[in-house]
Design an enzyme around this catalytic site. Sequence first.
Site, PDB file in Angstrom:
ATOM      1  N   ASP A  67     -24.206  -7.313  53.080  1.00 24.92           N
ATOM      2  CA  ASP A  67     -23.294  -7.442  54.219  1.00 24.92           C
ATOM      3  C   ASP A  67     -23.978  -7.102  55.534  1.00 24.92           C
ATOM      4  O   ASP A  67     -25.100  -6.589  55.560  1.00 24.92           O
ATOM      5  CB  ASP A  67     -22.053  -6.559  54.004  1.00 24.92           C
ATOM      6  CG  ASP A  67     -22.402  -5.161  53.485  1.00 24.92           C
ATOM      7  OD1 ASP A  67     -23.561  -4.740  53.642  1.00 24.92           O
ATOM      8  OD2 ASP A  67     -21.516  -4.504  52.932  1.00 24.92           O
ATOM      9  N   ASN A 135     -12.837   4.089  48.579  1.00 24.02           N
ATOM     10  CA  ASN A 135     -11.642   3.286  48.262  1.00 24.02           C
ATOM     11  C   ASN A 135     -11.935   2.206  47.213  1.00 24.02           C
ATOM     12  O   ASN A 135     -11.105   1.331  46.986  1.00 24.02           O
ATOM     13  CB  ASN A 135     -11.078   2.656  49.540  1.00 24.02           C
ATOM     14  CG  ASN A 135     -12.046   1.682  50.196  1.00 24.02           C
ATOM     15  OD1 ASN A 135     -13.123   1.417  49.664  1.00 24.02           O
ATOM     16  ND2 ASN A 135     -11.676   1.147  51.342  1.00 24.02           N
ATOM     17  N   HIS A 137     -14.346  -0.058  47.381  1.00 25.19           N
ATOM     18  CA  HIS A 137     -14.914  -1.321  47.863  1.00 25.19           C
ATOM     19  C   HIS A 137     -16.352  -1.514  47.382  1.00 25.19           C
ATOM     20  O   HIS A 137     -17.063  -0.541  47.109  1.00 25.19           O
ATOM     21  CB  HIS A 137     -14.787  -1.473  49.392  1.00 25.19           C
ATOM     22  CG  HIS A 137     -15.709  -0.637  50.220  1.00 25.19           C
ATOM     23  ND1 HIS A 137     -15.455  -0.338  51.540  1.00 25.19           N
ATOM     24  CD2 HIS A 137     -16.901  -0.043  49.935  1.00 25.19           C
ATOM     25  CE1 HIS A 137     -16.449   0.378  52.022  1.00 25.19           C
ATOM     26  NE2 HIS A 137     -17.329   0.573  51.080  1.00 25.19           N
ATOM     27  N   GLU A 142     -12.906  -4.944  50.808  1.00 23.67           N
ATOM     28  CA  GLU A 142     -11.948  -3.844  50.829  1.00 23.67           C
ATOM     29  C   GLU A 142     -10.826  -4.120  49.818  1.00 23.67           C
ATOM     30  O   GLU A 142     -10.659  -5.266  49.371  1.00 23.67           O
ATOM     31  CB  GLU A 142     -11.360  -3.711  52.240  1.00 23.67           C
ATOM     32  CG  GLU A 142     -12.402  -3.469  53.339  1.00 23.67           C
ATOM     33  CD  GLU A 142     -12.958  -2.041  53.355  1.00 23.67           C
ATOM     34  OE1 GLU A 142     -12.981  -1.374  52.304  1.00 23.67           O
ATOM     35  OE2 GLU A 142     -13.381  -1.602  54.433  1.00 23.67           O
TER      36      GLU A 142
END
Length: 261
Positions: A67, A135, A137, A142
């Site tokens: 990313d 979380n 991800h 996400e």
Amino acid sequence: MQVIVVDTAQDVAMLGADHICRLLSKKDNAVLGLATGSTPIALYQELIERYRRKEVMFRSAHSFNLDEYVGIAAEHLQSYRFFMNQQLFEHIDIQLKNTHVPDGMIDPIQAADDYEALINAAGGIDLQVLGIGRNGHIGFNEPSSSLGSLTRIKTLTPDTIRDNSRFFSADEFQPRLAITMGIGTILRAKKALLLATGASKADAIQAMVEGPLSASCPASALQLHANAVVIVDKEAGAKLVNHEYYHWVRAETDQLIVGLK
Ligand code: PGA
């Protein structure tokens, strides 16, 4: 999914490096999927050490990073291109032209499509290194990301923006968008190697390994991957219910390998 719980973060890095070096010894032009963040730094340091000891070469290897932020240039100290150059590429013999990080500056929508096409043209990723967010991800996928998603632009969650704000000064522009490989892109890698260290990752690791397959925990998509290896230290593995089984599997697998030699 193979789950390996080791004692320390350094053990995670060592074992992760073993997987990468084994691949490169068999296929010197392997396509590596790489990750940024705090977790892989020790892995990259270990690879640099092994390169200096001439135990591994990257001359013919290719890489694709997961990313990149939208809106900051490659030269920006917080860009993932800058991170990769500084943490790994400048210290090994990989050819910079063979390293790829999405371009979040000029036409990010087109850049995302082009990135996916470039990965395919390179023959796909042989081994994808992954971290995991608190979380759940992976990359910047996400919670609620489609499990079949390909490289595209994602809006970061407020939690992720907060987690990453430590890298930006208070008056500095902090991106809220990123180009990220999709979960579908990651699942196409021939092998997935997820590393996690520290107690802050314990809930995410438990959910990804033992929870339901769910877009609420994007990393749980690795339950669908035929060749996923998860290496965690004791703290990150602390909430795994089937802890003992994973140790047992590892011991049995080692014995099997010895028996086959
Ligand atoms: P970290 O980030 O390695 O800095 O904890 C991992 C991630 O958010 O994917």
